[in-house]
Design a protein around this motif. Structure first.
Motif, short mmCIF file in Angstrom:
data_model
loop_
_atom_site.label_atom_id
_atom_site.label_comp_id
_atom_site.label_asym_id
_atom_site.label_seq_id
_atom_site.Cartn_x
_atom_site.Cartn_y
_atom_site.Cartn_z
N TYR A 1 0.84 -1.17 0.06
CA TYR A 1 0.13 -0.02 -0.01
C TYR A 1 0.98 1.30 0.00
N ARG A 2 1.68 1.49 1.00
CA ARG A 2 2.37 2.76 1.09
C ARG A 2 3.39 3.21 -0.07
N PRO A 3 4.27 2.05 -0.57
CA PRO A 3 5.11 2.35 -1.64
C PRO A 3 4.21 2.66 -2.91
N LEU A 4 3.33 2.01 -3.03
CA LEU A 4 2.41 2.33 -4.30
C LEU A 4 1.82 3.57 -4.33
N ARG A 5 1.35 3.99 -3.16
CA ARG A 5 0.49 5.06 -3.10
C ARG A 5 1.50 6.28 -3.17
N GLN A 6 2.59 6.15 -2.48
CA GLN A 6 3.59 7.28 -2.50
C GLN A 6 4.03 7.45 -3.87
N TYR A 7 4.36 6.50 -4.78
CA TYR A 7 4.59 6.70 -6.12
C TYR A 7 3.52 7.42 -6.98
N ILE A 8 2.31 6.98 -6.71
CA ILE A 8 1.11 7.79 -7.49
C ILE A 8 1.05 9.10 -7.00
N SER A 9 1.27 9.28 -5.61
CA SER A 9 1.22 10.67 -5.16
C SER A 9 2.43 11.64 -5.95
N SER A 10 3.44 11.03 -6.08
CA SER A 10 4.83 11.87 -6.31
C SER A 10 4.85 11.97 -7.90
N ASN A 11 4.39 11.01 -8.65
CA ASN A 11 4.57 11.17 -10.23
C ASN A 11 3.27 11.13 -11.05
N PHE A 12 1.84 11.23 -10.22
CA PHE A 12 0.71 11.75 -10.68
C PHE A 12 0.24 13.04 -10.03
N SER A 13 -0.71 12.49 -9.00
CA SER A 13 -1.13 13.58 -8.25
C SER A 13 -1.70 13.00 -6.84
N GLU A 14 -1.92 13.82 -5.76
CA GLU A 14 -2.50 13.47 -4.77
C GLU A 14 -4.24 13.00 -4.94
N ARG A 15 -4.51 13.76 -5.83
CA ARG A 15 -5.87 13.32 -6.29
C ARG A 15 -6.20 12.07 -6.70
N GLU A 16 -5.41 11.74 -7.70
CA GLU A 16 -5.35 10.47 -8.48
C GLU A 16 -4.89 9.25 -7.39
N ALA A 17 -3.97 9.69 -6.38
CA ALA A 17 -3.78 8.68 -5.27
C ALA A 17 -4.76 8.41 -4.39
N GLN A 18 -5.84 9.38 -3.93
CA GLN A 18 -7.09 9.26 -3.28
C GLN A 18 -8.12 8.52 -4.10
N SER B 1 15.66 -0.32 -7.58
CA SER B 1 16.29 0.43 -6.76
C SER B 1 16.57 1.79 -7.25
N ASP B 2 16.02 2.08 -8.54
CA ASP B 2 16.12 3.34 -8.97
C ASP B 2 15.39 4.47 -8.23
N ARG B 3 15.95 5.65 -7.87
CA ARG B 3 15.44 6.56 -7.07
C ARG B 3 13.93 7.08 -7.71
N PHE B 4 13.92 6.94 -8.86
CA PHE B 4 12.80 7.67 -9.55
C PHE B 4 11.49 6.25 -9.68
N HIS B 5 12.02 5.26 -9.24
CA HIS B 5 10.70 3.93 -9.24
C HIS B 5 10.30 3.85 -7.91
N VAL B 6 9.80 2.77 -7.82
CA VAL B 6 9.10 2.23 -6.57
C VAL B 6 10.48 1.40 -5.82
N ASN B 7 11.31 2.08 -5.00
CA ASN B 7 12.61 1.60 -4.56
C ASN B 7 12.36 1.20 -3.12
N SER B 8 11.25 1.45 -2.62
CA SER B 8 11.35 0.84 -1.19
C SER B 8 10.49 -0.54 -1.00
N LEU B 9 10.43 -1.34 -2.03
CA LEU B 9 9.52 -2.45 -1.94
C LEU B 9 10.34 -3.41 -2.34
N THR B 10 10.65 -4.52 -1.41
CA THR B 10 11.44 -5.74 -1.70
C THR B 10 10.55 -6.95 -1.48
N PHE B 11 10.54 -7.76 -2.41
CA PHE B 11 10.17 -9.06 -2.29
C PHE B 11 10.90 -10.35 -1.89
N THR B 12 10.42 -11.05 -0.99
CA THR B 12 11.23 -12.33 -0.37
C THR B 12 10.54 -13.67 -0.56
#
Length: 852
Positions: free
Chosen positions: A23-40, A89-100
């Protein structure tokens, strides 16, 4: 491992994972690269994805079916996440999400990556694992359970095939992932699932008692799948990864089904009295079993028991065959190396997962892709599709031209015929095999005898029914003579006219049917020798032979044949090259994903399109060269074939062969005609017997009612003669004697006696005959003619049931239009009136049994 009876199969455990919050990494990416309205606006979609990932970690319902549906839904969600959220891991990508994810076969090993390819690979692996668990939990002792298991194993194979082809290569390019997600592991699991699906088919053909030749082909393919899996298990990187019990299981299964194929093939050889090859095949199979049993360890006891039983059966047959050969045949046993490979028949394939994993109809994050990028991607896709379609049409046209040209020159059939490999056209061969499986022309004689037996049963039923009515009429006439005018009951002849008319019509139609049977018998007798060609096994033995000329002038036959065969091999190589080019086109299109580049490009898309389309130029050139080389080679083959035809007198052989084809085709047509007429006759007699039984029951009920009335009338006459008048006390004498009493319906009859004509339990009524009925023999039908129940009870007599010999139809379960009929009016059952219209007991209007 699990077992159903003696059939041990394998299922794959799911991979385990560590918790992760999407939830958090994807929402943060939407808010940063699109808009807070689209994140909502995406809140619901984000919560749905988070809940699905949480259910993957801790399943709310552990049943395999529920897990399968959850995994499929989550994979479709990942397909929508991938193009919208670049995870790395790119700083412009969703870089806080790690799958194990942990290895399914070695849980101590794990892989952690910032890549959605690891997540998709693991989920697809688990989809295949869950399908294998569904298959293993199915009850294969029932037809429905066996079918479910077979389909589930094919679906598991489809999931592992998709992992091998599309997802695992992307993960391998990143250099991460555990061994169970490698291309090699996905491949071995795919072959294992196919082997077990084919094994389900083997259980089915054995349960259906199919011919040994078919069972051998199915078993051989099972063994081939297991052999492929075993070879992969012994290669890097899997040779040290799987538990030893798995390797031993697959190795022993491969040997078991190779031996099973040898055993079933030997049964067919024994039927053909090819004892020498039978001995060789049994020895080869036993040797394979012995070698495998020496090297396997830790396999399930039921599997060892199954192998032991197979070994015992093969030893018994081998001992018998050796004795027969030593005493009777005295044939030389061929060496193992001189025998041809056993034929195999693959009946399974990986189930395509494209439809169940198609995310095109899902609406997750549908508002996050820029419209201009979507339109540009659609336009580029159309350009690629046009290239792929044009080049694929060229390849297909080249293959079709080759097929037509070779057929015109009768190649390679004429070469194969010269080498002794004569074969019928596939459709004609399938028709002959269908005839032989159904019993062949020789089986028609037994079916014709069944027809005769059914006709005799109907004739006997008619005679019995007429005798019942005649007996009642004689008794009525005797009472009328005895009591004179006091016997006021209507004569039997006035009441039974319609019944007798119906019996007469039945007799007339039975006579017409007998004439039809005679025509069938005559046709079978006249065409038996003509149809005997269908008895050849194999059918190719009936074809004319094609050999070298008796006399040779220059001895160049070998050179002519050799050059023609060489050209045909070159043409075959060109065809294989075309198939590879077509696969390459599809692969290029599958990998041609420029969406990330479109999203990252800020300038014109035209330059990007031009650069991307140029990668198809090389394959288009290869296709053009292939087509040109084929055209030149076909001209060369045509000239060589003319020389071949002149030297080997090919035209005379083709005329003789085509004449034989026509004879086989005509024999099949005549066989089907006679068999259809026999089947039509059987349906007619079964339906007629049901109608006659119905009328017989009406006659029995009528006679019972008349007997009761006779007793009452006799008592009344006796009282009158004694000076007593009870005329008002017997309402039955005032009732119209032509109508049956309207008292309540008597209790149901007891279950009818066994049918007069039946097959012993488990026996088929005749080769190729399958009666179109469902067995409802335990159901009872109310009689069509009801006498007054009170009168039956008054005289203490049980209601007369049907004749012990002919109490029900010859084929239990058939219900014709004479059963359970009611007259209009009140809802109470009434006496079925004699049928005055034309008889309606014809199931169809065939040519042989049409009423006149």
């Amino acid at each position: 491992m699990a077992a159903t009876g003696v059939n041990v199969m394998l299922a794959v455990h799911e991979k385990k994972t560590a918790a992760v919050d999407l939830y958090r990494p994807l929402r943060q990416y939407i808010s940063s690269n699109f808009s807070e309205r689209e994140a909502q606006m995406a809140e619901d979609d984000l919560n749905s994805v988070r809940q699905m990932r949480s259910d993957i970690e801790k399943p709310p319902d552990p049943s395999p079916e529920s897990r399968r549906d959850l995994l499929l839904s989550y994979f479709r969600a990942l397909a929508l996440i991938e193009p919208r959220f670049p995870i790395s891991s790119d700083r412009f990508h969703v870089n806080s999400l790690t799958f194990t994810w942990y290895d399914a076969f070695k849980p101590s090993k794990k892989a952690s990556l910032q890549s959605i390819h690891l997540e998709k690979s693991a989920i697809l692996f688990n989809i295949g694992a869950v399908y294998s668990q569904i298959a293993l939990s199915s009850d294969r002792t029932s037809p429905a359970g066996l079918k479910q298991a077979c389909n589930a194993f094919q679906s598991a194979a489809g999931a592992f095939a998709m992992l091998r082809e599309t997802v695992a290569p992307k993960l391998a390019a990143l250099g991460g992932g555990t061994v169970d997600l490698s291309i090699e592991c996905a491949g071995i699991l795919e072959r294992l699932m196919l082997a077990q699906a084919q094994e389900c088919f083997f259980e089915k053909v054995i349960g259906d008692a199919k011919p040994p030749g078919i069972c051998s082909k199915v078993a051989r393919q099972v063994g081939l799948f297991y052999e492929e899996a075993y070879a992969a298990l012994n290669a890097v990187p899997l040779n040290q990864h799987f538990d030893r019990a798995w390797i031993s299981h697959v190795q022993l299964k491969a040997a078991q089904f190779y031996s099973e194929a040898c055993y079933r093939f030997s049964l067919e050889l024994h039927e053909k009295e090819e004892i020498a090859e039978e001995i060789a095949r049994l020895k080869i199979g036993l040797s394979a079993l012995n070698d495998a049993r020496k090297s396997v360890k830790g396999v399930a006891p039921p599997l060892l028991d199954a192998v032991s039983r197979l070994e015992s059966q093969m030893n018994q047959n081998l001992e018998r065959a050796i004795k027969e050969n030593d005493r009777v045949y005295l044939m030389r046993v061929p060496l193992a190396g001189s025998l041809v490979s056993l034929p195999a028949a693959s009946l399974v394939k990986p189930m395509s997962m494209a439809e169940v994993l198609d995310a095109s109809k899902e609406r997750l994050f549908s508002n996050l892709v820029p419209d201009n990028s979507t339109k540009s991607l659609s336009r580029y896709t159309e350009m690629v599709d046009d290239i792929i379609r044009t080049q694929a049409e060229k390849l297909q046209q080249g293959s079709e031209i080759t097929r037509v040209k070779l057929k015109e020159m009768d190649l390679p059939d004429s070469i194969l015929a010269l080498e002794g490999s004569i074969s019928l056209p596939m459709d004609l061969k399938e028709d002959v095999e269908a005839v032989q499986i159904s019993g062949g022309p020789s089986g028609l004689h037994s079916e014709l005898q069944q027809l005769t037996d059914l006709r005799r049963v109907n004739q006997e039923l008619l005679v019995q029914t007429e005798e019942l009515l005649q007996k009642e009429a004689n008794e009525d006439a005797q009472f009328r003579t005895q009591f004179g005018s006091k016997w006021t009951r209507p004569q039997s002849s006035t009441l039974t006219k319609n019944l007798l008319d119906r019996l007469n019509r039945f007799a007339a139609n039975l006579k017409q049917a007998a004439d039809s049977d005679s025509r069938i018998e005559r046709s079978l007798r006249d065409h038996s020798s003509f149809m005997s060609i269908l008895e050849h096994r194999p059918i190719e033995s009936a074809l004319p032979s094609f050999a070298r000329p008796i006399m040779s002038l220059d001895g160049n036959e070998d050179a002519i044949v050799g050059s023609l065969k060489q050209s045909l091999r070159q043409l075959e190589n060109l065809g294989a090259q075309r198939a590879g080019l077509e696969d390459m086109l599809k692969e290029m299109k599958r990998k041609d994903d420029i969406l990330p580049k479109l999203l990252a490009t800020s300038g014109s898309h035209e330059d990007l399109f031009k650069k991307e389309i140029a990668k198809y130029d090389s394959i288009r050139e290869d296709i053009a060269q292939n087509i040109e080389a084929q055209e030149q080679l076909l001209l060369q083959i045509q000239a060589q074939n003319e020389d071949f035809a002149a030297v080997f007198n090919l035209e005379d052989y083709k005329v003789a062969r085509d004449k034989c084809y026509k004879q086989i085709t005509a024999a099949i047509a005549k066989y089907r005609e006679i068999k259809e007429n026999i089947n039509e006759g059987m349906k007619f007699y079964v339906t007629l017997q049901d109608a006659v039984n119905n009328v017989k029951q009406q006659c029995s009920d009528f006679i019972m009612t008349r007997n009761i009335q006779s007793r009452e009338m006799i008592e009344d006459v006796q009282r009158q003669m004694a000076g007593l008048s009870f005329s008002s006390g017997y309402p039955n004498l005032q009732r119209n004697a032509s109508q049956p009493p309207a008292d309540p319906q008597p209790p149901p009859r007891a279950s009818p006696a066994p049918p007069p004509y039946h097959n012993p339990q488990g026996e088929h009524p005749g080769p190729g005959f399958a009666p179109p009925y469902t067995n409802y023999s335990q159901q009872q039908q109310p009689p069509p003619y009801h006498g007054p129940a009170g009168q039956y009870q008054q005289y203490g007599q049980p209601r007369p049931g049907p004749s012990p010999d002919y109490g029900q139809p010859a084929y239990p379960g058939w219900r014709g239009p004479y059963y359970n009929m009611q007259m209009p009016g009140s809802g109470q059952p009434q006496q079925q009136q004699p049928f005055n219209g034309p008889p309606q007991y014809y199931p169809h209007q065939g040519g042989y049994y049409r009423p006149q």
